[in-house]
Design a protein around this motif. Structure first.
Motif, PDB file in Angstrom:
ATOM      1  N   ASN A 170      -7.080  -1.913  -0.146  1.00  0.00           N
ATOM      2  CA  ASN A 170      -7.883  -1.231   1.429  1.00  0.00           C
ATOM      3  C   ASN A 170      -9.244  -2.155   1.474  1.00  0.00           C
ATOM      4  O   ASN A 170      -9.434  -2.476   2.716  1.00  0.00           O
ATOM      5  N   LYS A 206     -10.522  -2.050   4.967  1.00  0.00           N
ATOM      6  CA  LYS A 206     -10.675  -0.653   5.319  1.00  0.00           C
ATOM      7  C   LYS A 206     -11.493   0.158   4.295  1.00  0.00           C
ATOM      8  O   LYS A 206     -11.112   0.517   3.266  1.00  0.00           O
ATOM      9  N   GLU A 212     -11.099   4.154   3.246  1.00  0.00           N
ATOM     10  CA  GLU A 212     -10.025   4.065   2.128  1.00  0.00           C
ATOM     11  C   GLU A 212     -10.311   3.712   0.717  1.00  0.00           C
ATOM     12  O   GLU A 212     -10.151   4.160  -0.207  1.00  0.00           O
ATOM     13  N   ALA A 213     -11.051   2.454   0.659  1.00  0.00           N
ATOM     14  CA  ALA A 213     -11.318   1.903  -0.404  1.00  0.00           C
ATOM     15  C   ALA A 213     -12.247   2.755  -1.088  1.00  0.00           C
ATOM     16  O   ALA A 213     -12.131   3.059  -2.206  1.00  0.00           O
ATOM     17  N   ILE A 227       0.874  -1.277   0.025  1.00  0.00           N
ATOM     18  CA  ILE A 227       0.123   0.016  -0.003  1.00  0.00           C
ATOM     19  C   ILE A 227       0.955   1.175  -0.007  1.00  0.00           C
ATOM     20  O   ILE A 227       0.578   2.233  -0.623  1.00  0.00           O
TER      21      ILE A 227
END
Length: 772
Positions: free
Chosen positions: A689, A694, A697-698, A654
């Motif tokens: 993400n 997450k 964030e995704a 990431i």
């Protein structure tokens, strides 16, 4: 593997921020009275950079699911080329030296320096190997030391110039038959002795110390005989030549403080013959002259000469300048910068010295300051034509590193460099001529690579034409003994680099084979470690470009074979380049492509991340510059993220993908990448993400991917036509030796266009180069 030693980059002050950007932009403006070229104004448009982004098979989707396949940008075909006072004339022995008052005249003023090979001054002397046979003659008596002591300064009958006092001279030789005041610029007095078997022996004494001993022979003698009798065969000599007539004035042996002077009348009747000998204290300019005229491949010996010159006279700016140039040739960036700083501090007004400083700054990674310094050279009205040609070529190469508006000026700079270098490519001065021809070859190759990375009409044929003409110029220089065979290696290397910037590409093996054969020939009999390292590096760089080509072509096996060769050769050439950030980056990119070949073509992510671990620090740790636009780096980082993810190194995947997106944004802002290119890293980050739970964030990255999808194309201006290769009004060049196949060149061209080699027409400055 290359065990790359990363040197700590110096703390650099100066050009930063918005003000620095303005300074750099101004540096690439029109070149004074040369603005007629106005640097081929090209429309600002993104360069070809990521093929995978524009050839994605996945259909667009508004939502990113956990099953989303991460998309590497590892098939990028990157349409980016890889960047990278003499000995004073000595008096000639008179045909009948019966007038002692005229024998020790003042030495004429040194020739005003002008730039030659990579910045050397045209000297009218040519290096001769001490072992070279020369013609033959009578006996000469000397106190010259034995062959095992060849580096000791020569004496004459117990007298050592610079050491022997007047009292010691009178005690050893007695009173002279004549004692006169030295004439011209010489100070002191001249003592004349009748000493058999010589016609006359004269001694210049100043401040009660012997400064010069001149021995006039009873009869002129052949050079080879004197070398044998004086035991000079172990000393490299350098010819001293009249700059106006090219007549041999003498032969100097710097370690001995000895010069053999020719007679005028004997040369008119045949080979030059020696009429007198001159002994002096060891002198800086003699070593500088020899260094300047050594064969290009004698890198270590050249630097040894220059070190000796500087030891004798630390204020010899010319020696410091030549030392900087020699270190640059050898890849020793920090040493080159130190020497260039010394030269410019001693003689700040020399445009040639400042150009060497600019090139050294670039080599050490201080690119912004290098740009400004190069521009100052071009703005200097006193800069010699050859210096200007070299500076234009340098600025063209630097422009190619910048954003779209600056990079589009690169071809114009190179074109003007060709125009100026052509004027000097038939110069009667050998070193000036050699340097001008090298600039011509390098500028043609630079233009070929610049065209290769862009969307030009008839691009393939144009690239083939420019490379073909560079090859023709190189072969013409080699045939005329004005260019080293290394020019052929350079053409092969840049041809593969151009192929690596084109999609679809062609088989690079004919060019690689030529590079390997040329390198083998160059290294035959060479024991010079710096020269061997340079040739190994150039061959390794060629193989690195071949890895990129085979990656584009999808031949993983061949790519990995070239990669093994590249590592072997770059390792052999790495040591002198440990302080060169651009060389460091070459290694980093090689590691990346070896990882990409494994990831993309073999789906072997475990092997890929091993290469990526080596690549990542070398790609980003190359200094800070307002000028350099990161073209491939962002996409490389994004591609690495895919393999790290597949190997369950999720956090690194990431972070490196996010870093890649940031770097890609810089390229977009600079106009060399389309905004829609960001869809890949944003989509990958959304998938990563979401897989880790997450959701916020995704969702954010999903929206970003949607926002850039389909953008960029509408605002891209069409590329103009690329410049045609310059067309000389010329006669055909002589064919190359059969051992170097001309068909190899054509086989690797990006089109079926025949590679033509047509040298310039001889005449006043040669044919006028024009753009078709």
């Amino acid at each position: 593997m290359i065990r790359w030693i990363t040197a700590s980059l110096r703390n650099r002050s100066g050009l930063r921020g918005a003000a620095s950007a303005a300074v750099l932009a101004a540096a690439f403006g029109p070149v004074g009275p040369l603005s007629a070229v106005d640097l081929i104004g090209v429309a600002e448009s993104p360069e070809l950079s990521s093929v995978l982004i524009t050839t994605r098979k996945a259909e667009p989707s508004d939502a990113v699911t956990p099953e989303h396949t991460l998309e590497p940008i590892s098939q990028i075909s990157d349409y980016e080329p890889e960047l990278a006072d003499p000995l004073g004339s000595l008096p000639v022995a008179p045909d009948t030296p019966d007038e002692p008052s005229a024998v020790l005249q003042a030495t004429p003023e040194p020739v005003t320096p002008q730039v030659t090979q990579t910045g050397t001054t045209p000297r009218v002397a040519q290096l001769k190997s001490a072992a070279q046979p020369r013609a033959a003659s009578p006996t000469v008596v000397s106190d010259a030391p034995s062959d095992t002591d060849a580096v000791r300064q020569a004496k004459f009958n117990g007298v050592l110039p610079g050491t022997t006092t007047l009292a010691e001279l009178i005690k050893a030789w007695g009173e002279p038959f004549r004692n006169t005041i030295a004439q011209g610029d010489l100070s002191g007095k001249v003592l004349s002795y009748a000493m058999k078997p010589f016609k006359l022996v004269e001694v210049l004494v100043s401040e009660n110390v012997v400064r010069v001993v001149r021995v006039t022979l009873a009869e002129p003698s052949a050079i080879a005989d004197l070398e044998a009798k004086l035991k000079l065969v172990a000393v490299d000599s350098v010819d001293v030549v009249d700059p106006e007539t090219a007549r041999l004035l003498g032969v100097s042996y710097p370690e001995k403080g000895l010069t053999l002077l020719t007679t005028k009348s004997s040369e008119l009747a045949g080979p030059a013959r020696i009429g007198s000998l001159v002994l002096e204290p060891l002198e800086s300019k003699a070593f500088t002259l020899r260094a300047e005229n050594r064969p290009w491949r004698e890198m270590t010996a050249r630097l040894a000469d220059l070190d000796r010159a500087i030891t004798l006279d630390a204020t010899d700016a010319h020696a410091w300048w030549l030392k900087s140039v020699a270190h640059l040739d050898a890849g020793q960036a920090e040493e080159a910068l130190q020497a260039a700083n010394e030269a410019t501090s001693l003689r700040a007004g020399s445009a040639a010295y400042r150009l060497a400083l600019a090139q050294a700054l670039v080599a050490t990674g201080d690119i912004d300051k290098g740009v400004v310094t190069t521009r100052e050279v071009l703005d200097d009205p006193s800069a010699a034509t050859l210096v200007r040609a070299q500076a234009l070529h340098t600025l063209g190469s630097l422009a190619s590193l910048g954003g779209s508006s600056i990079a589009n000026k690169s071809i114009g700079f190179h074109t003007k460099a060709i125009e100026l270098a052509d004027e000097l490519s038939t110069s009667p001065d050998r070193l000036t001529r050699q340097t001008a021809r090298r600039v011509l070859v390098e500028a043609h190759l630079a233009i070929a690579n610049e065209i290769a990375r862009r969307e030009y009409k008839n691009r393939d044929a144009l690239v083939a034409d420019w490379i073909g003409r560079a090859s023709g110029l190189a072969e013409a220089a080699i045939d005329a003994e004005d260019g080293d065979l290394e020019l052929r290696l350079q053409v092969a290397r840049e041809a593969v680099s151009a192929l690596a910037s084109m999609r679809p590409s062609k088989d690079p093996s004919p060019w690689v084979t030529e590079a390997e054969e040329t390198a083998a020939t160059l290294l035959t009999g060479s024991e010079d470690p710096l020269f061997k390292a340079r040739i190994a590096w150039e061959l390794g760089d060629t193989c690195y470009s071949a890895v990129r080509v085979e990656h584009i072509r999808g031949d993983a096996s061949q790519a990995l074979q070239y990669g093994a060769k590249a590592i072997e050769q770059l390792s052999a050439g790495a040591e002198p380049r440990i302080t060169a950030p651009l060389a460091q980056r070459t290694v980093g990119e090689l590691y990346f492509y070896l990882g990409a070949v494994n990831a993309v073509h073999r789906q072997n992510h475990a092997e890929a991340v091993g290469w990526y671990d080596k690549s990542q620090p070398l790609l980003e740790d190359v200094g800070d510059s307002e000028l350099v636009t990161p073209r491939r780096t962002g996409e490389m980082l994004v591609s690495m993220g895919v393999s790290y993810w597949q190997e369950d190194r999720h956090e690194l995947a990431i972070s490196i993908t996010e870093r890649g997106a940031e770097v890609m944004q810089k390229a977009i802002d600079a106009g060399v990448l389309e905004e829609r290119s960001l869809e890949v890293p944003y989509s990958n980050l959304a998938a990563m993400n979401k897989s880790l739970g997450k959701t916020a964030e995704a969702t954010r990255y999903t929206k970003l991917a949607q926002s850039v999808r389909g953008t960029g194309a509408a605002n891209v201006a069409a590329e103009p036509e690329a410049p045609q290769a310059v067309k000389p009004q010329a006669t055909p060049v002589a064919k190359r030796p059969a051992a170097a196949s001309a068909t190899q060149r054509q086989a690797a061209q990006p089109s079926s266009t025949e590679v033509r080699r047509t040298p310039r027409q001889a005449g006043r400055g040669g044919a006028v180069w024009t753009t078709r």
